[in-house]
Design an enzyme around this catalytic site. Structure first.
Site, short mmCIF file in Angstrom:
data_model
loop_
_atom_site.label_atom_id
_atom_site.label_comp_id
_atom_site.label_asym_id
_atom_site.label_seq_id
_atom_site.Cartn_x
_atom_site.Cartn_y
_atom_site.Cartn_z
N ASP A 1 44.77 39.01 44.54
CA ASP A 1 43.82 38.31 43.68
C ASP A 1 43.13 39.26 42.70
OD1 ASP A 1 42.61 39.05 46.35
OD2 ASP A 1 40.77 38.61 45.25
N ASN A 2 43.34 40.57 42.87
CA ASN A 2 42.79 41.55 41.94
C ASN A 2 43.85 42.11 41.00
OD1 ASN A 2 40.30 41.28 43.17
ND2 ASN A 2 40.56 43.05 44.49
N ASP B 1 39.18 43.95 38.11
CA ASP B 1 38.30 43.80 39.28
C ASP B 1 37.95 45.14 39.92
OD1 ASP B 1 37.90 41.14 39.06
OD2 ASP B 1 39.29 40.54 40.61
N GLY C 1 26.66 35.05 45.15
CA GLY C 1 27.17 34.95 43.80
C GLY C 1 26.60 35.97 42.83
N GLY D 1 38.85 32.50 44.61
CA GLY D 1 38.24 31.95 43.40
C GLY D 1 37.08 32.80 42.92
#
Length: 487
Positions: free
Chosen positions: A252-253, A262, A126, A90
């Site tokens: 996920d990239n 990404d 983050g 995520g």
């Protein structure tokens, strides 16, 4: 052109609901300030480039302000990382602020990277640091200028916010644009968590918004998957032809749209090395330059597995079988153009392979070789390039074959040949050492080199007055920079 408060939002992904993303507000940066902005990316939103210099611009993209119509969401997905499945990833440091549509009717995601912690940050803070934000900004716009499909970068915002990596650095945010931020990992997440209803909802969303032509086919999901295979075959062919190494090709990239996505420890080849590993963290070389083609196919097979509820295994296998032939066709077409050929011949692949082997053995600068090959008539260009090769006899044999091949090509005018070759062979590329010099200056508070480098790379094929220093071979120290996933 529009002002910042005149953007029109239509937040289609947010409307999918809480199963797909979580509402999160950006964490503002301390003393946000503009590092660089891309007028070309701003034009995608119909924004006047002058607004980048306004204080509200840095406040909006530094997390201090938000449009009333924006709906910032952290997207949930999973993915295979270095070949191993991770059940929940995520947006750990990014937020989809919303979707803006422009006067041309195009929708663009506004994705703020480095926006602070989300439910998917795991142990992370983050944040993004200035160096990684600058690298993504420069790479996004440089690849687009080369004709390589990529997400775009609107701006980089710097700050005084302290962020710890290997040492204390300053936090930054980059605003990324793309028609969609859906990844292979989105489909994997709902497949492996057995959320069939949400997976179907996601599929219908992607089909309707990004592959509407597939809805006209007898099997829409199969048509969509084939289109994804074709787009990725062409994308990776362009990476290989231009010497671009992504560095972290986790599923996920991988964008569902077949765009470069990404950016992390990416690099363009300096000296040609088929086995080059740009990611210092990639101990096994899974994502080496030569492995990008098989890994691309592997990633597509992972997506295929997640689509088995909609498509038969046999049809998926047949579609996957198209990847390598499509890749080879796109790659060979690009390499023919880079060599100045306008027609195909059966032995062209062998000619390209032999050249790359000679370049490998001699450590020849990949980009400059092709640019200089088109500078002059073949006889003169080859004579000058010969000194770059250790195996002179081997190069002479290849050069003889190349001259014969050029003689058979319909285009005999050297001026036209030079024009065509220079239109596909860049003079300026984003070498790691150039990015590092810009980063070093920016970390000292001088953003002029980031902006200058961005301007040079926005016209990579055109010789620009006073910019010869950006078109030279890198110094030895510049060839061995270690770039990790935190970069």
């Amino acid at each position: 052109m529009k002002a910042l408060d005149e953007l029109t939002f239509d937040n289609r992904f947010a409307r999918l609901g809480d199963a797909f993303s979580t509402h999160v507000l950006p964490e503002p940066l301390d003393n946000p300030r503009l590092v660089a902005a891309s007028p070309a990316a701003m034009a995608l939103l119909d924004l006047d480039p002058a607004v980048a210099e306004s204080p509200v611009f840095a406040e909006l993209f530094g997390g201090h302000k938000l449009w009333a119509e924006a709906e910032p969401r952290a997207m949930v997905y999973s993915g295979h990382q270095f070949g191993s499945y991770n059940p929940q990833l995520g947006d750990g440091r990014g937020l989809l602020l919303g979707e803006v549509y422009n006067q041309a009717g195009e929708h663009w995601d506004l994705h703020l990277k480095g926006a602070g912690q989300t439910p998917y940050s795991r142990m992370g803070d983050g944040r993004a640091v200035l160096r990684s934000s600058i690298r993504e900004f420069l790479a996004s716009e440089a690849l687009h200028a080369l004709g390589i499909p990529s997400s775009r970068a609107l701006c980089v915002i710097g700050s005084d916010t302290p962020v710890w990596r290997e040492k204390q650095e300053r936090g930054a945010m980059v605003l990324r644009l793309a028609p969609s931020h859906v990844r292979f990992g989105h489909f994997e997440y709902f497949y492996y968590t057995k959320k069939a209803e949400q997976q179907k909802q996601l599929g219908e969303h992607v089909l309707a918004l990004h592959f509407p032509e597939c809805l006209e086919q007898p099997e829409p999901y199969l048509a969509m998957f084939r289109e994804i295979v074709e787009r990725n075959a062409e994308l990776i062919a362009k990476w290989q032809a231009y010497g671009f190494c992504h560095g972290v090709m986790n599923t996920d990239n991988m964008s569902i749209l077949g765009i470069t996505f990404d950016f992390g420890p990416f690099a363009f080849l300096d000296d040609f090395d088929a086995h080059f590993i740009c990611n210092h963290s990639d101990d096994q070389g899974r994502y080496s330059f030569s492995n990008q083609v098989p890994v691309g196919q592997w990633n597509l097979s992972a997506l295929a597995q997640a689509l088995t509820p909609f498509i038969s295994v046999e049809a998926l296998r047949e579609s996957l079988g198209l990847f390598l032939p499509l890749y080879q066709a796109h790659y060979l077409d690009l390499m023919r153009r880079r060599l100045g050929f306008t027609q195909a011949e059966d032995d062209d692949q062998k000619l390209v392979e032999r050249l790359l082997q000679l370049m490998q053995n001699s450590g020849v600068d990949y980009s400059l070789f092709f640019r200089r090959l088109g500078d002059e008539a073949p006889e003169l260009a080859l004579a000058r390039l010969r000194d770059d090769f250790v195996d002179r006899n081997g190069f002479d044999a290849w050069a003889g074959q190349y001259r014969e091949r050029v003689a058979r090509d319909p285009i005999q005018s050297q001026d036209l040949r030079r024009q065509r070759m220079h239109a596909v062979n860049p003079l300026y590329i984003l070498r790691n050492y150039l990015a590092q010099k810009a980063i070093d200056a920016a970390e000292s508070g001088d953003y002029s080199e980031v902006r200058r480098l961005h301007q040079v790379l926005s016209r990579p094929f055109e010789e620009q007055e006073g910019m010869q220093g950006y078109a030279e071979r890198p110094p030895e120290w510049g060839k061995h920079l270690e770039i990790s996933c935190s970069s």
